[in-house]
Design a protein around this motif. Structure first.
Motif, PDB file in Angstrom:
ATOM      1  N   GLY A  99       0.772  -1.229   0.000  1.00  0.00           N
ATOM      2  CA  GLY A  99       0.000   0.000   0.000  1.00  0.00           C
ATOM      3  C   GLY A  99       0.804   1.281   0.000  1.00  0.00           C
ATOM      4  N   VAL A 100       2.121   1.216  -0.209  1.00  0.00           N
ATOM      5  CA  VAL A 100       2.947   2.422  -0.274  1.00  0.00           C
ATOM      6  C   VAL A 100       3.435   2.595  -1.706  1.00  0.00           C
ATOM      7  N   VAL A 101       3.138   3.761  -2.280  1.00  0.00           N
ATOM      8  CA  VAL A 101       3.486   4.055  -3.662  1.00  0.00           C
ATOM      9  C   VAL A 101       4.221   5.387  -3.709  1.00  0.00           C
ATOM     10  N   TYR A 102       5.249   5.464  -4.546  1.00  0.00           N
ATOM     11  CA  TYR A 102       6.055   6.674  -4.690  1.00  0.00           C
ATOM     12  C   TYR A 102       5.847   7.243  -6.089  1.00  0.00           C
ATOM     13  N   PHE A 103       5.556   8.545  -6.158  1.00  0.00           N
ATOM     14  CA  PHE A 103       5.317   9.235  -7.417  1.00  0.00           C
ATOM     15  C   PHE A 103       6.334  10.359  -7.562  1.00  0.00           C
ATOM     16  N   SER A 104       6.777  10.613  -8.780  1.00  0.00           N
ATOM     17  CA  SER A 104       7.618  11.764  -9.051  1.00  0.00           C
ATOM     18  C   SER A 104       7.264  12.287 -10.435  1.00  0.00           C
TER      19      SER A 104
END
Length: 88
Positions: free
Chosen positions: A68-73
């Motif tokens: 459930g942890v997502v990283y966006f850039s």
């Protein structure tokens, strides 16, 4: 390394990401930012997005996987990088 990530990298070789996976991991804000920068540099697009993380299942092949942890850039034409971590 996760097999699906390797499939994406046939377009963007891993050495172009210029980050240490041993230090940051495949699921990290730094990885998402590096992915966005490489996509921007290699495509000539006005905007590039890097996304990494797991929505629901933990990746058994990577110790840094958190469900459930997502990283966006996102990087734009002026080189501004916006990075965000989202917990679902």
């Amino acid at each position: 390394m996760h097999q699906s990530f390797e499939k994406v990298l046939h377009v963007f070789p891993i050495k172009q990401l210029q980050i240490s996976f041993e230090e940051y991991g495949i699921y990290s804000r730094e990885c998402a930012e590096a992915m966005a920068k490489v996509g921007f540099r290699n495509t000539g697009a006005d905007l590039s997005i890097g996304v990494t993380g797991t929505f629901s299942n933990v990746d058994p092949h990577n110790d840094d996987s958190v469900s459930g942890v997502v990283y966006f850039s996102v990087i734009n034409l002026v080189g501004k990088v916006i990075a965000k971590t989202s917990t679902l």
